[in-house]
Design a protein around this motif. Structure first.
Motif, PDB file in Angstrom:
ATOM      1  N   GLY A   9       0.835  -1.203   0.000  1.00  0.00           N
ATOM      2  CA  GLY A   9       0.000   0.000   0.000  1.00  0.00           C
ATOM      3  C   GLY A   9       0.865   1.246   0.000  1.00  0.00           C
ATOM      4  O   GLY A   9       1.666   1.443   0.911  1.00  0.00           O
ATOM      5  N   GLY A  11      -0.092   4.579  -0.016  1.00  0.00           N
ATOM      6  CA  GLY A  11      -0.822   5.819   0.285  1.00  0.00           C
ATOM      7  C   GLY A  11       0.052   6.689   1.171  1.00  0.00           C
ATOM      8  O   GLY A  11       1.274   6.551   1.189  1.00  0.00           O
ATOM      9  N   GLY A  14       1.966   4.243   3.761  1.00  0.00           N
ATOM     10  CA  GLY A  14       2.928   3.303   3.198  1.00  0.00           C
ATOM     11  C   GLY A  14       4.081   4.000   2.489  1.00  0.00           C
ATOM     12  O   GLY A  14       5.252   3.596   2.639  1.00  0.00           O
ATOM     13  N   VAL A  35       4.723  -2.296  -2.581  1.00  0.00           N
ATOM     14  CA  VAL A  35       3.758  -2.885  -3.524  1.00  0.00           C
ATOM     15  C   VAL A  35       2.503  -2.026  -3.521  1.00  0.00           C
ATOM     16  O   VAL A  35       1.936  -1.748  -2.456  1.00  0.00           O
ATOM     17  N   ARG A  44      -5.805  11.126  -1.821  1.00  0.00           N
ATOM     18  CA  ARG A  44      -7.205  10.823  -1.469  1.00  0.00           C
ATOM     19  C   ARG A  44      -7.931  12.034  -0.905  1.00  0.00           C
ATOM     20  O   ARG A  44      -9.133  12.169  -1.098  1.00  0.00           O
ATOM     21  N   HIS A  48     -12.828  14.545  -3.512  1.00  0.00           N
ATOM     22  CA  HIS A  48     -14.090  15.290  -3.666  1.00  0.00           C
ATOM     23  C   HIS A  48     -13.927  16.387  -4.722  1.00  0.00           C
ATOM     24  O   HIS A  48     -14.872  16.744  -5.408  1.00  0.00           O
ATOM     25  N   ALA A  75       1.222  -3.901  -8.507  1.00  0.00           N
ATOM     26  CA  ALA A  75       0.379  -5.108  -8.549  1.00  0.00           C
ATOM     27  C   ALA A  75      -0.614  -5.018  -7.400  1.00  0.00           C
ATOM     28  O   ALA A  75      -0.369  -4.313  -6.412  1.00  0.00           O
ATOM     29  N   ALA A 104      -0.247  -1.432   4.885  1.00  0.00           N
ATOM     30  CA  ALA A 104      -0.673  -0.025   4.753  1.00  0.00           C
ATOM     31  C   ALA A 104      -1.714   0.099   3.642  1.00  0.00           C
ATOM     32  O   ALA A 104      -1.617   0.959   2.777  1.00  0.00           O
ATOM     33  N   MET A 105      -2.713  -0.767   3.686  1.00  0.00           N
ATOM     34  CA  MET A 105      -3.670  -0.897   2.570  1.00  0.00           C
ATOM     35  C   MET A 105      -4.796   0.125   2.587  1.00  0.00           C
ATOM     36  O   MET A 105      -5.688   0.060   1.735  1.00  0.00           O
ATOM     37  N   ALA A 293      -2.053   8.966   9.327  1.00  0.00           N
ATOM     38  CA  ALA A 293      -1.351   8.047   8.427  1.00  0.00           C
ATOM     39  C   ALA A 293       0.118   8.455   8.279  1.00  0.00           C
ATOM     40  O   ALA A 293       1.025   7.612   8.342  1.00  0.00           O
ATOM     41  N   ASN A 324      -8.928  19.705   9.573  1.00  0.00           N
ATOM     42  CA  ASN A 324      -8.939  20.625   8.450  1.00  0.00           C
ATOM     43  C   ASN A 324     -10.148  20.327   7.577  1.00  0.00           C
ATOM     44  O   ASN A 324     -10.271  19.223   7.075  1.00  0.00           O
ATOM     45  N   LYS A 357      -5.293  25.000   4.537  1.00  0.00           N
ATOM     46  CA  LYS A 357      -5.493  23.594   4.167  1.00  0.00           C
ATOM     47  C   LYS A 357      -4.756  23.250   2.878  1.00  0.00           C
ATOM     48  O   LYS A 357      -4.131  22.192   2.771  1.00  0.00           O
TER      49      LYS A 357
HETATM   50  C1  FAD Z   1     -12.706  12.667  -0.276  1.00  0.00           C
HETATM   51  C2  FAD Z   1     -11.829  12.458   0.923  1.00  0.00           C
HETATM   52  C3  FAD Z   1     -11.361  13.572   1.615  1.00  0.00           C
HETATM   53  C4  FAD Z   1     -10.548  13.399   2.736  1.00  0.00           C
HETATM   54  N1  FAD Z   1     -10.104  14.513   3.385  1.00  0.00           N
HETATM   55  C5  FAD Z   1      -9.269  14.358   4.431  1.00  0.00           C
HETATM   56  C6  FAD Z   1      -8.721  15.508   5.083  1.00  0.00           C
HETATM   57  O1  FAD Z   1      -9.026  16.643   4.731  1.00  0.00           O
HETATM   58  N2  FAD Z   1      -7.859  15.302   6.105  1.00  0.00           N
HETATM   59  C7  FAD Z   1      -7.508  14.053   6.521  1.00  0.00           C
HETATM   60  O2  FAD Z   1      -6.713  13.922   7.456  1.00  0.00           O
HETATM   61  N3  FAD Z   1      -8.015  12.943   5.932  1.00  0.00           N
HETATM   62  C8  FAD Z   1      -8.880  13.062   4.892  1.00  0.00           C
HETATM   63  N4  FAD Z   1      -9.378  11.953   4.278  1.00  0.00           N
HETATM   64  C9  FAD Z   1      -8.987  10.616   4.793  1.00  0.00           C
HETATM   65  C10 FAD Z   1      -7.614  10.234   4.264  1.00  0.00           C
HETATM   66  O3  FAD Z   1      -7.595  10.331   2.868  1.00  0.00           O
HETATM   67  C11 FAD Z   1      -7.259   8.815   4.680  1.00  0.00           C
HETATM   68  O4  FAD Z   1      -7.392   8.692   6.083  1.00  0.00           O
HETATM   69  C12 FAD Z   1      -5.809   8.525   4.265  1.00  0.00           C
HETATM   70  O5  FAD Z   1      -5.733   8.480   2.852  1.00  0.00           O
HETATM   71  C13 FAD Z   1      -5.310   7.211   4.862  1.00  0.00           C
HETATM   72  O6  FAD Z   1      -4.016   6.965   4.390  1.00  0.00           O
HETATM   73  P1  FAD Z   1      -3.491   5.484   4.166  1.00  0.00           P
HETATM   74  O7  FAD Z   1      -2.083   5.596   3.696  1.00  0.00           O
HETATM   75  O8  FAD Z   1      -3.786   4.659   5.350  1.00  0.00           O
HETATM   76  O9  FAD Z   1      -4.418   4.878   3.016  1.00  0.00           O
HETATM   77  P2  FAD Z   1      -4.627   5.336   1.500  1.00  0.00           P
HETATM   78  O10 FAD Z   1      -4.263   6.743   1.291  1.00  0.00           O
HETATM   79  O11 FAD Z   1      -6.027   4.907   1.187  1.00  0.00           O
HETATM   80  O12 FAD Z   1      -3.610   4.417   0.697  1.00  0.00           O
HETATM   81  C14 FAD Z   1      -3.774   3.013   0.588  1.00  0.00           C
HETATM   82  C15 FAD Z   1      -2.966   2.522  -0.577  1.00  0.00           C
HETATM   83  O13 FAD Z   1      -3.057   1.102  -0.630  1.00  0.00           O
HETATM   84  C16 FAD Z   1      -3.268   0.707  -1.955  1.00  0.00           C
HETATM   85  N5  FAD Z   1      -3.973  -0.584  -1.944  1.00  0.00           N
HETATM   86  C17 FAD Z   1      -5.175  -0.875  -1.406  1.00  0.00           C
HETATM   87  N6  FAD Z   1      -5.481  -2.164  -1.595  1.00  0.00           N
HETATM   88  C18 FAD Z   1      -4.433  -2.694  -2.266  1.00  0.00           C
HETATM   89  C19 FAD Z   1      -4.129  -4.006  -2.745  1.00  0.00           C
HETATM   90  N7  FAD Z   1      -4.960  -5.038  -2.577  1.00  0.00           N
HETATM   91  N8  FAD Z   1      -2.951  -4.194  -3.364  1.00  0.00           N
HETATM   92  C20 FAD Z   1      -2.071  -3.184  -3.545  1.00  0.00           C
HETATM   93  N9  FAD Z   1      -2.313  -1.936  -3.114  1.00  0.00           N
HETATM   94  C21 FAD Z   1      -3.475  -1.689  -2.482  1.00  0.00           C
HETATM   95  C22 FAD Z   1      -4.122   1.827  -2.561  1.00  0.00           C
HETATM   96  O14 FAD Z   1      -4.020   1.811  -3.976  1.00  0.00           O
HETATM   97  C23 FAD Z   1      -3.464   3.041  -1.928  1.00  0.00           C
HETATM   98  O15 FAD Z   1      -2.386   3.508  -2.695  1.00  0.00           O
HETATM   99  C24 FAD Z   1     -10.192  12.086   3.157  1.00  0.00           C
HETATM  100  C25 FAD Z   1     -10.649  10.967   2.453  1.00  0.00           C
HETATM  101  C26 FAD Z   1     -11.461  11.148   1.351  1.00  0.00           C
HETATM  102  C27 FAD Z   1     -11.950   9.927   0.585  1.00  0.00           C
END
Ligand code: FAD
Length: 380
Positions: A9, A11, A14, A35, A44, A48, A75, A104-105, A293, A324, A357
């Motif tokens: 992951g 994001g 990760g 990966v 993300r 919106h 992948a 970190a999915m 995150a 924010n 922001k």
């Molecule tokens: C519209 C919107 C607005 C938001 N606004 C805010 C904000 O203003 N402030 C804030 O703090 N948070 C906000 N959030 C929440 C924030 O985006 C998430 O909490 C944050 O992205 C979490 O980070 P992460 O790295 O855990 O996961 P993610 O950012 O979701 O990253 C996960 C990664 O894993 C990958 N992945 C998933 N499954 C697989 C798989 N099976 N195989 C390989 N890769 C995979 C994905 O492709 C992605 O790259 C918002 C969310 C949304 C949807």
């Protein structure tokens, strides 16, 4: 043989974990493999905006990783075998073995909350879903109704963005709660109310949606609510992969971790971001957010590096600084918080909050046209 760290992951959590680990361990015999399902970094927190019709900058993961020793594998992970310590995926190389795994999915939408949502509702949780909503909004006639379900941060941001970019639409915000976003100080809530009024977003509190239909939705008390698009923003759900692999998870599928973000069931595995059920400084479960995150991504890198160098790491302290909220492109609210996430009396509103922001979001990754590498120090 090298010690193999595999991060699944890319994001906020990760990517920051992989980059920081590679930097900290560049002189040791450790490989870091990242990966991810796509070769792009998905901002993300801007989805919106994509749904409302704005263009987002493409951020290539390879650019983000240039100058580091992180090996990128594009992948989709399909399974994790904890006995063989192997991650399986749907594209080459098919499988990768690990000595240390960072899970970190992220998270997805909760479309299975009510009947009909999977078939008829839209979400903004990933670029494909946000693009689907964008197309729907572009095709409906002037005066059409868009019902955004969920009065949390994502619902507020989505309703505001759609209303600002599409003043020809009637945007409704439905929440089962008494009011939208309850975790704000009084001044912030007053500003929020005024901003939603100005944008023409009508708020429907205490409205429990029972089902989503092709022509709108029905509520628990039997009322029908006509809408040309229903947007589902009631929260996030984590992938089933952790539970399916046999890791200890909470009831929602987030991996249970200790204070160093290490799996409580598998010591060679760590979890970060939305996919981790960590405990914040208040003792409450960590909030799914970009801020958390990034903090976890950096924290887990420090923990793993320390252990690989034979040191005993301290806990990763999950604390909060602000919440924010964007209300379109020219307005917003920054609610400063105590470390335990309770709102303080310091609030920024209006254009200053929008600029704040935008600056924070840009600092999480440098969103320049070439998608240069991000900074290690940034906070979400
Ligand atoms: C519209 C919107 C607005 C938001 N606004 C805010 C904000 O203003 N402030 C804030 O703090 N948070 C906000 N959030 C929440 C924030 O985006 C998430 O909490 C944050 O992205 C979490 O980070 P992460 O790295 O855990 O996961 P993610 O950012 O979701 O990253 C996960 C990664 O894993 C990958 N992945 C998933 N499954 C697989 C798989 N099976 N195989 C390989 N890769 C995979 C994905 O492709 C992605 O790259 C918002 C969310 C949304 C949807």
């Amino acid at each position: 043989m090298s010690h193999r760290v595999v991060v699944v992951g890319a994001g906020y959590a990760g990517l920051s974990a992989a980059k920081r680990l590679a930097r900290k361990l560049r002189r040791s015999d450790v490989t870091v493999t990242l990966v991810n399902a796509s070769d792009r970094f998905v901002e993300r927190v801007r989805l919106h905006q994509l749904a409302a019709g704005q263009r987002l900058v493409e951020l290539s993961l390879r650019h983000q990783l240039s100058g580091t020793t992180v090996q990128l594998v594009v992948a989709r992970v399909t399974a994790i075998d904890t006995t063989g310590r192997t991650v399986y995926m749907d594209a080459a190389p098919g499988a990768i073995s690990y000595d240390t795994l960072v899970y970190a999915m992220g998270s997805g939408g909760r479309l299975d909350d009510v009947p009909g949502a999977v078939e008829h509702a839209y979400t903004v949780v990933d670029p494909e879903q946000a693009t689907r909503l964008r197309h729907r909004v572009a095709e409906v006639a002037s005066g059409s109704t868009v019902a955004v379900v969920g009065g949390g941060l994502t619902g507020l941001e989505t309703a505001s963005e759609l209303a600002e970019s599409h003043p020809e639409l009637r945007v409704r915000l439905l929440t089962g709660a008494d009011d939208v976003e309850s975790g704000l100080a009084a001044r912030a809530r007053t500003h929020l109310r005024r901003a939603l009024d100005r944008l023409g977003v009508s708020v429907h509190p205490k409205t429990f949606v029972a089902a989503v239909r092709e022509d709108g939705l029905s509520t628990r008390d039997g009322a029908l609510f006509a809408a040309d698009a229903v947007v589902w923003t009631t929260g996030f759900r984590t992938p089933e992969l952790a539970r399916a692999a046999g890791f200890a998870t909470d009831e929602s599928g987030r991996m249970l971790v200790d204070a160093t973000l290490r799996s409580v069931s598998h010591p060679e595995v760590y979890a970060v971001g939305d996919a981790a059920a960590a405990v914040s400084v208040s003792g409450a479960p960590s909030r799914m957010s970009c801020q958390t995150a990034l903090l976890m991504g950096r924290g887990v890198a420090d923990v793993i590096a320390a252990r690989l160098m034979g040191r005993d790491p301290g806990p990763v302290r999950i604390r909060y600084v602000f919440t924010n909220i964007s209300l379109g492109r020219r307005d917003g609210i920054v609610q400063f918080t105590r470390a335990d996430d309770r709102p303080s009396r310091f609030v920024l509103t209006g254009r200053a909050a929008a600029v704040f922001k935008e600056t924070v979001v840009r600092s999480t990754v440098r969103s320049g046209p070439r998608g240069e590498p991000d900074r290690d120090e940034s906070d979400g």
